[in-house]
Design a protein around this motif. Structure first.
Motif, PDB file in Angstrom:
ATOM      1  N   ASP A  15       0.861  -1.084  -0.053  1.00 27.31           N
ATOM      2  CA  ASP A  15       0.085  -0.013   0.056  1.00 27.31           C
ATOM      3  C   ASP A  15       0.980   1.155  -0.115  1.00 27.31           C
ATOM      4  N   GLY A  16       0.334   2.495   0.014  1.00 30.80           N
ATOM      5  CA  GLY A  16       0.917   3.589   0.119  1.00 30.80           C
ATOM      6  C   GLY A  16       1.994   3.719   1.074  1.00 30.80           C
ATOM      7  N   SER A  17       2.173   2.966   2.290  1.00 30.71           N
ATOM      8  CA  SER A  17       3.313   2.865   3.036  1.00 30.71           C
ATOM      9  C   SER A  17       4.557   2.075   2.822  1.00 30.71           C
ATOM     10  N   HIS A  18       4.266   1.277   1.643  1.00 27.20           N
ATOM     11  CA  HIS A  18       5.438   0.369   1.525  1.00 27.20           C
ATOM     12  C   HIS A  18       5.886   0.928   0.126  1.00 27.20           C
ATOM     13  N   ALA A  19       6.282   2.090  -0.065  1.00 29.12           N
ATOM     14  CA  ALA A  19       6.836   2.447  -1.289  1.00 29.12           C
ATOM     15  C   ALA A  19       8.296   2.053  -1.591  1.00 29.12           C
ATOM     16  N   VAL A  20       9.056   2.142  -0.648  1.00 29.12           N
ATOM     17  CA  VAL A  20      10.356   1.671  -0.698  1.00 29.12           C
ATOM     18  C   VAL A  20      10.555   0.145  -0.806  1.00 29.12           C
ATOM     19  N   GLU A  21       9.823  -0.508  -0.182  1.00 29.68           N
ATOM     20  CA  GLU A  21       9.888  -2.161  -0.347  1.00 29.68           C
ATOM     21  C   GLU A  21       9.318  -2.455  -1.998  1.00 29.68           C
ATOM     22  N   ALA A  22       8.269  -1.742  -2.395  1.00 29.86           N
ATOM     23  CA  ALA A  22       7.759  -1.850  -3.544  1.00 29.86           C
ATOM     24  C   ALA A  22       8.816  -1.618  -4.824  1.00 29.86           C
ATOM     25  N   GLY A  23       9.367  -0.548  -4.536  1.00 29.44           N
ATOM     26  CA  GLY A  23      10.514  -0.292  -5.493  1.00 29.44           C
ATOM     27  C   GLY A  23      11.469  -1.120  -5.386  1.00 29.44           C
ATOM     28  N   HIS A  24      12.125  -1.429  -4.384  1.00 31.85           N
ATOM     29  CA  HIS A  24      13.318  -2.548  -4.546  1.00 31.85           C
ATOM     30  C   HIS A  24      12.637  -3.875  -5.280  1.00 31.85           C
ATOM     31  N   MET A  25      11.406  -4.411  -4.864  1.00 31.66           N
ATOM     32  CA  MET A  25      11.108  -5.615  -5.449  1.00 31.66           C
ATOM     33  C   MET A  25      10.171  -5.732  -6.618  1.00 31.66           C
ATOM     34  N   GLY A  26      10.085  -4.459  -7.183  1.00 28.36           N
ATOM     35  CA  GLY A  26       9.355  -4.196  -8.328  1.00 28.36           C
ATOM     36  C   GLY A  26       7.730  -4.643  -8.273  1.00 28.36           C
ATOM     37  N   LEU A  27       7.146  -4.379  -7.171  1.00 29.48           N
ATOM     38  CA  LEU A  27       5.758  -4.774  -6.945  1.00 29.48           C
ATOM     39  C   LEU A  27       4.781  -3.460  -6.987  1.00 29.48           C
ATOM     40  N   GLY A  37      -1.460  -3.779  -3.723  1.00 28.78           N
ATOM     41  CA  GLY A  37      -2.097  -4.882  -3.476  1.00 28.78           C
ATOM     42  C   GLY A  37      -1.245  -6.375  -3.625  1.00 28.78           C
ATOM     43  N   ASP A  38       0.024  -5.999  -4.145  1.00 29.73           N
ATOM     44  CA  ASP A  38       0.678  -7.231  -4.281  1.00 29.73           C
ATOM     45  C   ASP A  38       1.386  -7.922  -3.036  1.00 29.73           C
ATOM     46  N   PRO A  39       1.298  -9.126  -2.686  1.00 32.56           N
ATOM     47  CA  PRO A  39       1.656  -9.690  -1.425  1.00 32.56           C
ATOM     48  C   PRO A  39       3.199  -9.762  -1.271  1.00 32.56           C
ATOM     49  N   PHE A  40       3.892  -9.574  -0.078  1.00 31.82           N
ATOM     50  CA  PHE A  40       5.078  -9.768   0.306  1.00 31.82           C
ATOM     51  C   PHE A  40       5.157 -10.074   1.825  1.00 31.82           C
ATOM     52  N   VAL A  41       6.135 -10.908   2.277  1.00 31.97           N
ATOM     53  CA  VAL A  41       6.668 -11.146   3.689  1.00 31.97           C
ATOM     54  C   VAL A  41       7.816 -10.406   4.252  1.00 31.97           C
ATOM     55  N   ARG A  42       7.582  -9.767   5.380  1.00 30.94           N
ATOM     56  CA  ARG A  42       8.672  -8.826   6.061  1.00 30.94           C
ATOM     57  C   ARG A  42       8.910  -9.463   7.247  1.00 30.94           C
ATOM     58  N   VAL A  43      10.203  -9.781   7.387  1.00 30.58           N
ATOM     59  CA  VAL A  43      10.719 -10.465   8.620  1.00 30.58           C
ATOM     60  C   VAL A  43      12.009  -9.641   9.222  1.00 30.58           C
ATOM     61  N   ARG A  44      11.755  -9.218  10.614  1.00 31.26           N
ATOM     62  CA  ARG A  44      12.625  -8.447  11.199  1.00 31.26           C
ATOM     63  C   ARG A  44      13.365  -9.247  12.391  1.00 31.26           C
ATOM     64  N   ARG A  45      14.592  -9.341  12.527  1.00 33.60           N
ATOM     65  CA  ARG A  45      15.404 -10.188  13.428  1.00 33.60           C
ATOM     66  C   ARG A  45      16.564  -9.862  13.862  1.00 33.60           C
TER      67      ARG A  45
END
Length: 237
Positions: free
Chosen positions: A105-117, A120-128
């Motif tokens: 969604d609008g808050s995931h612009a950075v992630e979408a840009g890096h992954m080409g999404l 509405g496209d799904p992705f998993v985010r893991v913080r460790r």
């Protein structure tokens, strides 16, 4: 009269003092060293600060200053943190902070840009928090595109992100691109990695690709700068 800075002379004396000590040995306090060496705490603090930045010493908040251990060498060629740590005899583990199945969604612009999404496209985010012999060494945020049912359970069982992708989801990373830069620890890194604010970190942004050139991983890692060095190896065509 020596042309070397005063703090540097005491830095050399501290190096001599710790030369035969095993990793993890507690050294005297700044005050005790200043008294022993007949100099100011400011001078000793600068000498110790440089040794911490070099990885010869480590500071633990509320505990003291200790001799450092061997640096974990990251040979960034399709290897994971787990494989890198095991290669030098460390026991790798992780403290999972968060595993989320998200949609862009609008808050995931950075992630979408890096992954080409797209939206509405799904992705998993893991913080460790990544650990070596139980010691916090790095903080990683990994994003993997797609629907990955049961991903959290598989990751907890295997420990390794790459092994989980390969063995449980048939995703094999065959090419990676790494961006490396220096980074100073902020409040979150200081708290989770148990370092001081402003401590040097190594930030590695990794994009992983499969055989078809599709992005299957984007990971941002912030590792303790005194415990890691970056090694790249290339082969001429």
């Amino acid at each position: 009269m020596s042309e070397l800075p005063k703090y540097y002379l005491y830095k050399m004396r501290i190096i001599e003092m710790i030369a035969d000590l095993p990793p993890g040995s507690l050294i005297p306090t700044e005050r005790a060293l200043a008294l022993d060496f007949g100099t100011s705490r400011t001078t000793i603090r600068k000498a110790i600060g440089e040794l911490v930045a070099e990885g010869r010493l480590t500071r633990t908040q509320g505990s003291g200053t200790y001799t450092g251990g061997p640096k974990i060498t990251h040979v960034r060629q399709l290897t994971s943190f787990t494989e890198d740590a095991q290669a030098i005899g460390y026991t790798p583990s992780s403290e999972i902070l968060e595993i989320e199945q998200l949609r862009v969604d609008g808050s995931h612009a950075v992630e979408a840009g890096h992954m080409g999404l797209a939206a509405g496209d799904p992705f998993v985010r893991v913080r460790r928090v990544r650990l070596g012999n139980g010691e916090p060494l790095g903080l990683e945020t990994a994003c993997i595109p797609g629907e990955l049912p049961g991903f959290g359970e598989h990751l907890r069982e295997r420990g390794s992100l790459y092994a989980t992708l390969r063995e449980d989801f048939g995703i094999r990373i065959t090419e990676v691109e790494d961006g490396v830069e220096t980074y100073l620890a902020g409040p979150e890194e200081a708290r989770l990695l148990k370092v001081e604010m402003g401590s040097p970190l190594l930030r590695i942004d990794r994009t992983g690709y499969d055989d078809g050139g599709r992005v299957v991983e984007w990971t941002v890692g912030r590792f303790c700068g005194d415990r890691f060095r970056f090694v790249a190896r290339t082969r001429a065509a």
